[in-house]
Design an enzyme around this catalytic site. Sequence first.
Site, mmCIF file in Angstrom:
data_model
loop_
_atom_site.group_PDB
_atom_site.id
_atom_site.type_symbol
_atom_site.label_atom_id
_atom_site.label_comp_id
_atom_site.label_asym_id
_atom_site.label_seq_id
_atom_site.Cartn_x
_atom_site.Cartn_y
_atom_site.Cartn_z
ATOM 1 N N LYS A 1 -5.173 -8.697 10.063
ATOM 2 C CA LYS A 1 -5.568 -9.647 9.012
ATOM 3 C C LYS A 1 -5.816 -11.007 9.634
ATOM 4 O O LYS A 1 -6.834 -11.665 9.385
ATOM 5 C CB LYS A 1 -4.450 -9.792 7.967
ATOM 6 C CG LYS A 1 -4.375 -8.667 6.989
ATOM 7 C CD LYS A 1 -3.123 -8.786 6.130
ATOM 8 C CE LYS A 1 -2.965 -7.525 5.301
ATOM 9 N NZ LYS A 1 -1.669 -7.417 4.644
ATOM 10 N N GLN B 1 3.830 -8.962 2.958
ATOM 11 C CA GLN B 1 3.574 -7.601 3.438
ATOM 12 C C GLN B 1 4.637 -6.636 2.902
ATOM 13 O O GLN B 1 5.844 -6.906 2.984
ATOM 14 C CB GLN B 1 3.557 -7.599 4.978
ATOM 15 C CG GLN B 1 3.206 -6.265 5.606
ATOM 16 C CD GLN B 1 1.807 -5.773 5.246
ATOM 17 O OE1 GLN B 1 0.884 -6.554 5.056
ATOM 18 N NE2 GLN B 1 1.651 -4.474 5.129
ATOM 19 N N ASP C 1 -3.273 -10.776 -3.086
ATOM 20 C CA ASP C 1 -3.074 -9.322 -3.114
ATOM 21 C C ASP C 1 -3.312 -8.781 -4.534
ATOM 22 O O ASP C 1 -3.479 -7.572 -4.708
ATOM 23 C CB ASP C 1 -1.635 -8.980 -2.690
ATOM 24 C CG ASP C 1 -1.560 -8.350 -1.310
ATOM 25 O OD1 ASP C 1 -2.548 -7.723 -0.893
ATOM 26 O OD2 ASP C 1 -0.503 -8.485 -0.669
#
Length: 295
Positions: free
Chosen positions: A53, A97, A120
């Site tokens: 990322k 995460q 997200d």
Amino acid sequence: MDTQILFGKPVSIHIKDELSKDIAKLKEVNIVPGLAAIIVGDDPASQVYVRNKSKAFKTNGCYSETFSLPVGTSEDDLLDLINSLNNNNKFHGILVQLPLPSHINSKKVLNHVNPSKDVDGFHPFNLGHLLEGDPSFIPCTPNGIIKMLEYYNIETAGKHAVIIGRSNIVGKPMFALLAQKFKVGNSTVTMCHTGTDDISYYTKQADIIIAAVGVPEMLTGDMIKEGACLIDVGINRVDDPNLEKGYKLVGDIHADSVTGKASSLSPVPGGVGPMTITMLLYNTVYSALKLLKTH
Ligand code: GUN
């Protein structure tokens, strides 16, 4: 029939090309889209994911900072970090995460991210808006699949889409997207999961199948209809002593047995995978652009 292979890379390049114009526009007013990625513990797959990322953000003219916390980090310390990132103008997106260590309540943590930085799309505020048909941030993997269906001109309206898997990250938002009266959507959607008695009863009727269960090669050729479009979200490691690294990556779809029967198939690796990070970039740029509108 020929089975078309739906690679993610050309779609990803197309989207990044479009984003580069927005990134340049933001640069003119000294805004660099910024992502804060938080990782707790040292799970190797998560480390690779966060590293990729970060690399993608840098190569596309965006800013990314990774906050690596030890596995024993307390929930309160993590919430404090999120608070400070919520108030830090350098970051237009915050990503935590997953999975988090078991002593941390993931739901509480995700709910703590300011919905306006929730790139997200996991906050209930954003999931609720998506369900309403008025989305802001859309979870990256399902939105990446929508972009792939659009790019490859796969008809969804009036088609029967079967989703296998009911995760909050893929299955549920995918259901919400395909069921909406959107340009890509307007499908009749069935969701199968571990409680489904006979999955093949549904998959045999499907025009489109999205497999997101994490079970290696569970969807086989005898379970599909001739001409179905197959999207494989699974990334599973299976032992392969013939390879130096000792394992290979396979999806949730048994590629050999569906090839020749399906009209199209997204490969693993190289299909949906490259789309997830691109859509994270997309959401972060979108978040920064909202700032421009209020300037
Ligand atoms: N773990 C697996 N997929 C994802 C994802 O899309 N976002 C985050 N934050 N964690 C994940």
